[in-house]
Design a protein around this motif. Structure first.
Motif, PDB file in Angstrom:
ATOM      1  N   GLY A 135      28.929  46.198  28.727  1.00  0.00           N
ATOM      2  CA  GLY A 135      28.414  45.968  30.070  1.00  0.00           C
ATOM      3  C   GLY A 135      28.130  44.521  30.413  1.00  0.00           C
ATOM      4  N   LYS A 136      28.668  43.592  29.618  1.00  0.00           N
ATOM      5  CA  LYS A 136      28.334  42.176  29.798  1.00  0.00           C
ATOM      6  C   LYS A 136      29.289  41.395  30.683  1.00  0.00           C
ATOM      7  N   LEU A 137      30.374  42.027  31.139  1.00  0.00           N
ATOM      8  CA  LEU A 137      31.258  41.317  32.050  1.00  0.00           C
ATOM      9  C   LEU A 137      30.606  41.222  33.426  1.00  0.00           C
ATOM     10  N   SER A 138      30.873  40.128  34.107  1.00  0.00           N
ATOM     11  CA  SER A 138      30.287  39.912  35.429  1.00  0.00           C
ATOM     12  C   SER A 138      30.968  40.785  36.476  1.00  0.00           C
ATOM     13  N   ASP A 139      30.306  40.939  37.627  1.00  0.00           N
ATOM     14  CA  ASP A 139      30.950  41.618  38.746  1.00  0.00           C
ATOM     15  C   ASP A 139      32.155  40.800  39.196  1.00  0.00           C
ATOM     16  N   VAL A 140      33.207  41.485  39.601  1.00  0.00           N
ATOM     17  CA  VAL A 140      34.417  40.800  40.066  1.00  0.00           C
ATOM     18  C   VAL A 140      34.858  41.400  41.398  1.00  0.00           C
ATOM     19  N   ILE A 141      35.751  40.706  42.064  1.00  0.00           N
ATOM     20  CA  ILE A 141      36.435  41.250  43.225  1.00  0.00           C
ATOM     21  C   ILE A 141      37.789  41.770  42.737  1.00  0.00           C
ATOM     22  N   ILE A 142      38.023  43.059  42.915  1.00  0.00           N
ATOM     23  CA  ILE A 142      39.308  43.654  42.536  1.00  0.00           C
ATOM     24  C   ILE A 142      40.177  43.751  43.787  1.00  0.00           C
ATOM     25  N   THR A 143      41.364  43.193  43.710  1.00  0.00           N
ATOM     26  CA  THR A 143      42.260  43.179  44.859  1.00  0.00           C
ATOM     27  C   THR A 143      43.575  43.872  44.515  1.00  0.00           C
ATOM     28  N   ILE A 144      44.301  44.254  45.556  1.00  0.00           N
ATOM     29  CA  ILE A 144      45.660  44.760  45.424  1.00  0.00           C
ATOM     30  C   ILE A 144      46.519  43.875  46.319  1.00  0.00           C
ATOM     31  N   GLN A 145      47.294  42.992  45.694  1.00  0.00           N
ATOM     32  CA  GLN A 145      48.105  42.048  46.440  1.00  0.00           C
ATOM     33  C   GLN A 145      49.533  42.046  45.898  1.00  0.00           C
ATOM     34  N   GLY A 146      50.427  41.454  46.692  1.00  0.00           N
ATOM     35  CA  GLY A 146      51.812  41.350  46.277  1.00  0.00           C
ATOM     36  C   GLY A 146      51.986  40.360  45.145  1.00  0.00           C
ATOM     37  N   SER A 147      52.947  40.644  44.282  1.00  0.00           N
ATOM     38  CA  SER A 147      53.246  39.796  43.135  1.00  0.00           C
ATOM     39  C   SER A 147      54.440  38.907  43.433  1.00  0.00           C
ATOM     40  N   HIS A 148      54.379  37.656  43.006  1.00  0.00           N
ATOM     41  CA  HIS A 148      55.474  36.713  43.231  1.00  0.00           C
ATOM     42  C   HIS A 148      56.757  37.219  42.588  1.00  0.00           C
ATOM     43  N   LYS A 149      57.786  37.477  43.418  1.00  0.00           N
ATOM     44  CA  LYS A 149      59.083  37.972  42.949  1.00  0.00           C
ATOM     45  C   LYS A 149      58.943  39.261  42.124  1.00  0.00           C
ATOM     46  N   ASN A 150      57.881  40.022  42.400  1.00  0.00           N
ATOM     47  CA  ASN A 150      57.640  41.304  41.720  1.00  0.00           C
ATOM     48  C   ASN A 150      57.497  41.148  40.208  1.00  0.00           C
TER      49      ASN A 150
END
Length: 208
Positions: free
Chosen positions: A19-34
């Motif tokens: 439980g020691k990892l910090s809060d993060v922003i999880i995103t769903i974005q496009g990948s460069h050239k897949n």
């Protein structure tokens, strides 16, 4: 999708990082050239303030790291998506603990990354240009993922994969051949080419 990814993140954080990892922003974005299944970004988000007065106290800028899951690869099996999330969480763990796990502008994954990832249920194999990065779940991690009860229907959609300009350009180029002398030339589809020596129209493979 994001809500389920956060739920998985919280479980992985509790069970593999105490439980020691910090809060993060999880995103769903496009990948460069897949090319990428996901990535970790250091200090990519903040609360939009430097210092503001509130109840006579100074509130500092709040910064969050980012974990992205590639939109073009969301239709993979659940165990692969969870393994990608775990992969990126290992990068977060290394960042927080000042473990240098990559080089070459964070592209090449070194043995320190491999060691930390394999402590957390992943099998890491080497790729030529990006090092110890190819990720699959080991058997115990597969069993762990099953217990998470992830709904596979949540991840049945993905962003349409866009072909690179190079691939698109190559598709538009075909070979034409003179039906008399056999000389060939490469040009775009539906181009009219005349052989200079024979003064006849050169034909594509489909036309011959």
């Amino acid at each position: 999708m994001e809500r389920e990814l956060y739920r998985i993140y919280d479980n992985l954080n509790k069970d593999y990082y105490n439980g020691k990892l910090s809060d993060v922003i999880i995103t769903i974005q496009g990948s460069h050239k897949n090319k990428y299944y996901g990535w970790f970004g250091q200090k990519k988000w903040n609360n939009g303030v430097d210092f503001v007065d509130m109840d006579e106290k100074k509130n500092p800028l709040i910064v969050y790291h980012e974990i992205n899951i590639s939109a073009e690869h969301l239709d993979r099996p659940v165990e692969d998506i969870v393994s990608t999330l775990q992969h990126e969480m290992v990068h977060l763990y290394c960042n927080i603990n000042e473990i240098k796990d990559t080089s070459n502008n964070h592209v090449y994954h070194n043995r320190k990354f491999k060691e930390e990832a394999e402590k957390r249920g992943l099998i890491i194999e080497k790729a030529k240009s990006i090092g110890w990065s190819v990720t699959t779940p080991n058997e115990s991690f597969k069993e762990y993922i099953k217990k998470l009860n992830v709904n596979p229907d949540i991840f049945k959609f993905c962003r349409v994969k866009e072909e690179s300009k190079a691939a698109d350009s190559a598709k538009k180029m075909i070979t034409y051949k003179c039906p008399k002398c056999g000389i060939s030339a490469t040009a775009k589809v539906d181009t009219n080419i005349v052989c200079g020596g024979c003064n006849v129209k050169m034909l594509s493979k489909e036309q011959r």
